[in-house]
Design a protein around this motif. Structure first.
Motif, PDB file in Angstrom:
ATOM      1  N   ARG A 101     -25.597  49.831   2.226  1.00 16.92           N
ATOM      2  CA  ARG A 101     -24.606  50.762   2.385  1.00 16.92           C
ATOM      3  C   ARG A 101     -23.296  50.393   3.285  1.00 16.92           C
ATOM      4  N   GLU A 102     -23.872  49.702   4.358  1.00 12.18           N
ATOM      5  CA  GLU A 102     -22.618  49.521   5.246  1.00 12.18           C
ATOM      6  C   GLU A 102     -21.859  47.995   5.020  1.00 12.18           C
ATOM      7  N   ILE A 103     -22.568  47.095   4.344  1.00 14.77           N
ATOM      8  CA  ILE A 103     -22.098  45.492   4.536  1.00 14.77           C
ATOM      9  C   ILE A 103     -21.795  45.272   3.073  1.00 14.77           C
ATOM     10  N   LEU A 104     -22.331  45.682   1.741  1.00 15.11           N
ATOM     11  CA  LEU A 104     -21.983  45.186   0.553  1.00 15.11           C
ATOM     12  C   LEU A 104     -20.401  45.437   0.364  1.00 15.11           C
ATOM     13  N   PRO A 105     -19.499  44.806  -0.106  1.00 13.10           N
ATOM     14  CA  PRO A 105     -18.160  45.087  -0.334  1.00 13.10           C
ATOM     15  C   PRO A 105     -18.312  45.795  -1.801  1.00 13.10           C
ATOM     16  N   ARG A 106     -17.397  46.926  -1.518  1.00 12.38           N
ATOM     17  CA  ARG A 106     -17.189  47.608  -2.869  1.00 12.38           C
ATOM     18  C   ARG A 106     -16.502  47.055  -3.917  1.00 12.38           C
ATOM     19  N   ARG A 107     -15.724  45.857  -3.832  1.00 14.87           N
ATOM     20  CA  ARG A 107     -15.045  45.408  -4.666  1.00 14.87           C
ATOM     21  C   ARG A 107     -15.163  43.984  -4.584  1.00 14.87           C
ATOM     22  N   ALA A 108     -15.497  43.229  -5.718  1.00 15.62           N
ATOM     23  CA  ALA A 108     -15.621  41.692  -5.699  1.00 15.62           C
ATOM     24  C   ALA A 108     -15.172  41.262  -6.840  1.00 15.62           C
ATOM     25  N   ALA A 109     -15.231  39.719  -6.908  1.00 17.70           N
ATOM     26  CA  ALA A 109     -14.768  38.895  -8.061  1.00 17.70           C
ATOM     27  C   ALA A 109     -15.696  39.158  -9.287  1.00 17.70           C
ATOM     28  N   ALA A 110     -16.692  39.393  -9.071  1.00 19.69           N
ATOM     29  CA  ALA A 110     -17.942  39.583 -10.055  1.00 19.69           C
ATOM     30  C   ALA A 110     -18.546  40.949 -10.024  1.00 19.69           C
TER      31      ALA A 110
END
Length: 296
Positions: A101-110
């Motif tokens: 919830r806190e760390i995983l980026p909401r936007r990514a290249a894949a």
């Protein structure tokens, strides 16, 4: 559930017990809250990201596919956000819902699909992945038997001949003393507080059956009587980075640091080593990245 149209996963059997809870879960929840104050080498630096990208691209060229199915062990933002090959799809597997919830980026290249599950029991069918990537995964497992379970689980979910890209945190062949670490700290010979923490942790690490309890790292720091504010001022270190060691206080979590040869011995049960990159930054000799292929 991760649907069969993405990675051929079955029911998420691991999620029923995968969420971090209790004292050990508290360690990772607290760690998630201070994540922005954690830096290299505990997190991948630019050189680590660049070599990971090259190794994944090498895997893509070998695969010859325009649509790679990948999994990340953890939620490391630098790896989620790196330049993934066109058409890549990515799972991010972590047992801590707070970290997701806190760390995983909401936007990514894949495109990224998070899964709250244990790395040792991933809710995926056999032979469904082209590439698995991880950062420091050995270290957060408590003993060599858990190391072995992880690599056998990764071998299970990877297609035969497909790839594992893993940065390791390894002991030097001869363990340094705790006093040597504090002597270098006093002399201003350590480049960052994160380097100091990792050197101290490794100096306290006896064997792979027990690892090092992170509360012992805190205990030696506290016993040394170093004034955090004075240290930060003298060495021009951000005080928030020095205070990251507070997460270790009272924590039951254990870290393990094999030597490179010990790590290779376990990995060789399931994987063939194709490449090893040793970065040039401070403590880089203890942070190699390996490219491995799952043995048929």
């Amino acid at each position: 559930m991760v649907g069969s149209e993405t990675f051929g996963a079955g029911s998420c059997r691991a999620t029923r017990s995968a969420g971090a809870s209790g004292p050990l879960g508290d360690h990772w929840q607290r760690h998630a809250l201070q994540w922005e104050s954690v830096g290299p080498p505990l997190r991948p630096g630019p050189e680590d990201v660049a070599i990971a990208e090259r190794m994944v691209d090498r895997a893509r060229c070998h695969e010859g596919s325009e649509s790679m199915r990948n999994a990340l062990l953890g939620v490391t933002p630098e790896l989620v956000g790196m330049n993934w090959p066109t058409g890549s799809r990515l799972l991010s597997v972590d047992r801590s819902r707070r970290m997701i919830r806190e760390i995983l980026p909401r936007r990514a290249a894949a495109p990224v699909t998070p899964i709250c599950a244990s790395w040792l029991d991933m809710p995926l069918v056999n032979d469904c992945l082209d590439c698995v990537i991880g950062d420091g995964c050995f270290t957060v497992l408590e003993n060599v038997e858990m190391h072995r379970r992880l690599w056998h689980e990764l071998h299970r979910v990877l297609r035969p001949g497909r790839f594992l890209v893993i940065r390791l945190f390894v002991q030097p062949p001869e363990r340094e003393s705790v006093s040597a670490v504090f002597d270098d700290l006093a002399a201003g010979l350590i480049g960052s507080f994160h380097v100091f923490k990792w050197r101290l942790a490794m100096a306290l690490h006896d064997n792979l059956d027990e690892g090092v309890c992170v509360s012992d790292i805190w205990g030696h720091w506290a016993s040394a009587g170093v004034n955090a504010e004075s240290l930060a001022t003298r060495l021009n270190w951000p005080i928030r980075e020095v205070r990251t060691i507070e997460v270790y206080r009272g924590s039951p979590a254990r870290y393990t640091f094999p030597t490179l040869e010990q790590a290779r011995k376990v990995l060789a049960e399931c994987f063939d080593e194709l490449a090893c990159h040793v970065p040039e930054y401070e403590l880089g000799d203890r942070c190699p990245t390996l490219l491995l292929a799952a043995r048929d």
